[in-house]
Motif scaffolding. Structure first.
Motif, short mmCIF file in Angstrom:
data_model
loop_
_atom_site.label_atom_id
_atom_site.label_comp_id
_atom_site.label_asym_id
_atom_site.label_seq_id
_atom_site.Cartn_x
_atom_site.Cartn_y
_atom_site.Cartn_z
N VAL A 30 -10.67 -3.34 -1.06
CA VAL A 30 -10.85 -1.94 -0.62
C VAL A 30 -9.87 -1.04 -1.38
O VAL A 30 -10.24 0.01 -1.92
CB VAL A 30 -10.63 -1.81 0.91
N GLN A 31 -8.62 -1.49 -1.44
CA GLN A 31 -7.60 -0.67 -2.12
C GLN A 31 -7.93 -0.49 -3.61
O GLN A 31 -7.67 0.56 -4.19
CB GLN A 31 -6.22 -1.31 -1.92
N HIS A 67 -1.27 3.70 5.31
CA HIS A 67 -2.33 3.28 4.40
C HIS A 67 -2.71 1.81 4.64
O HIS A 67 -3.89 1.45 4.62
CB HIS A 67 -1.86 3.50 2.95
N ASN A 115 -10.27 2.39 -3.62
CA ASN A 115 -9.83 3.67 -3.05
C ASN A 115 -8.64 4.31 -3.75
O ASN A 115 -8.65 5.50 -4.01
CB ASN A 115 -9.43 3.49 -1.57
N VAL A 164 -8.61 -6.54 1.89
CA VAL A 164 -7.78 -5.33 1.88
C VAL A 164 -7.51 -4.92 0.43
O VAL A 164 -7.62 -3.75 0.06
CB VAL A 164 -6.45 -5.57 2.65
N SER A 167 0.84 -1.20 0.00
CA SER A 167 0.00 0.00 0.00
C SER A 167 0.87 1.25 0.00
O SER A 167 2.09 1.17 -0.04
CB SER A 167 -0.91 -0.01 1.23
N GLN A 219 -10.65 -0.43 7.78
CA GLN A 219 -11.89 -0.48 6.98
C GLN A 219 -12.40 -1.91 6.85
O GLN A 219 -13.60 -2.16 6.83
CB GLN A 219 -11.64 0.08 5.57
N ASN A 223 -6.45 0.72 5.60
CA ASN A 223 -7.17 -0.33 4.86
C ASN A 223 -7.67 -1.42 5.81
O ASN A 223 -8.81 -1.86 5.72
CB ASN A 223 -6.24 -1.01 3.85
#
Ligand code: PMP
Ligand code: GLU
Length: 397
Positions: free
Chosen positions: A262-263, A101, A266, A259, A96, A108, A105
């Protein structure tokens, strides 16, 4: 306009805010000595810079897989085997834009409203706010010098409830420099494994250790504990690469695949060029790390002795990272030109305005009796800074 409640629950990062204020004063021509930012003052090693320059020349300037290139994730897996005796598949690793970060992540993916996350204090400034951004509740467990700033198994047991989702551990610690031993981690692991919870182990200062103190991560305690741990690490501190923004996390695939998801929504992948640099950092020669650490050690020894020479300040010897976290509450109640200093925020403001020295108040790390100084600064700089603090304190009424 009404903004989301979650932004009102958090503060700007105090470490970054103080650094920005110190830089603004410098730009105005003030001769500020900064002990604020926790970043190595060394330049990024040349082999790493060259790898990035080559990446640009070779046109390695496009999107990469979201979780990082295959070669970088393989190199990180090799690093875990080499340094930590931990075996991860590539699919268990996500790269990340910095360890911060990676933590954001994970927060989240793992936390939501109603969850509690245990954070031993003094803590790195961003943990509680990263937890708040996922609507969960940070549960702060205070520690102090009597346990060398380490959470005891008893404290962990007492803070666990039905809502506990995770514990965030950071060893070596920012801001205290405390390092957990294998036995201490084993005792904490025993309690964790009795509950339905995970550990986020922030190992970013893994290589910044002194006096031959060995490094151990809680994931090393047992295979069972490894299954309940997500290890966070990065290249910022070990390779003086704070600006390149590469961090990573490794853990159970069911968590890490989320993860990556999500990344993917985002940020997509971290910079392709920085990934090539991180690959060289992790796979290339490691000599620069030892050189940097022995320099930090000299500075640590000097700064701890200098702080202890100042009346009203006392400082323990940190075993790792590049911070000192002296007790300064002995100065509270004293005053400067009629204004009394009553807490760490006022003390830091006074030091900046009157001694032109930037430090971070302990309150930002959950301990108002302290202040934090980063000794990732040149020896000359540290010597001048200590002189200024000493003169300023001697001038207090
Ligand atoms: N964890 C700790 C304990 C830190 O001190 C830092 C430094 N900023 C980070 C994580 C984040 O590092 P980065 O995002 O630069 O990788
Ligand atoms: N980790 C460093 C510090 O604590 C860098 C700033 C930040 O990311 O908070 O000062």
């Amino acid at each position: 306009m009404k903004l989301a409640e979650r932004v009102q629950r958090i503060q700007p990062s105090a470490t970054l805010a103080i650094t920005a204020r110190a830089n603004a004063l410098k730009a105005e021509g003030k001769d500020i000595i900064g002990f604020g930012a926790g970043e190595p003052d060394f330049d990024t090693p040349m082999n790493i810079k060259r790898a990035a320059i080559d990446a640009i020349h070779q046109g390695f300037t496009k999107y990469t897989p979201v979780a990082g290139t295959d070669e970088l994730r393989e190199a990180i897996a090799e690093k875990f085997r080499r340094d930590n005796n931990l075996v991860y598949r590539k699919s268990q690793i996500v790269v990340s834009c910095g360890a911060k970060h990676s933590l954001a992540n994970l927060s989240q993916v793992l936390f939501e409203r109603g969850d509690e996350v245990i954070i031993p204090a003094p803590y790195w400034v961003s943990y509680p706010d990263i937890v708040c951004l996922s609507d969960a509740e940070p549960v702060i467990v205070k520690t102090d010098e009597t346990t060398n700033f380490k959470m005891t198994p008893g404290q962990l047991s007492e803070s666990i409830t039905k809502r506990t989702k995770a514990l965030i551990l950071n060893s070596p610690s920012n801001p205290t420099g405390a390092v957990y031993t294998r036995d201490e981690l084993a005792a904490l692991a025993e309690i964790v494994l009795e509950h339905d919870m995970v550990v986020i182990s922030d190992d970013i200062y893994e290589h910044i250790l002194y006096d031959d103190v060995p490094f151990c991560t809680i994931a090393n305690i047992s295979e069972e504990m490894k299954e309940k741990t997500i290890v966070v690490n990065g290249v910022s501190k070990t390779y003086a690469m704070t600006g390149w923004r590469i961090g990573y996390a490794a853990g159970p695939e069911e968590i890490m695949s989320q993860v990556a998801k999500v990344q993917s929504q985002n940020t997509s992948n971290p910079s392709s060029i920085a990934q090539k640099a991180a690959l060289e950092a992790i796979r290339g020669g490691q000599d620069t790390v030892g050189i940097m650490v022995s320099e930090f050690q000299k500075r640590r020894d000097y700064i701890v002795a200098a702080l202890n020479d100042i009346e009203g300040i006392s400082c323990t010897m940190p075993a790792g990272a590049f911070y000192v976290f002296p007790t300064v509450s002995g100065l509270y109640g004293r005053s400067f030109r009629g204004t009394s200093i009553t807490n760490s925020t006022e003390l830091a403001a006074w030091l900046l305005d009157d001694a032109l020295v930037a430090v971070v108040p302990g309150a930002a790390f959950g301990s108002d009796a302290h202040m934090r100084l980063s000794y990732a600064a040149s020896m000359a700089h540290i010597e001048r800074g200590m002189e200024r603090i000493s003169d300023a304190v001697n001038g207090l009424e």
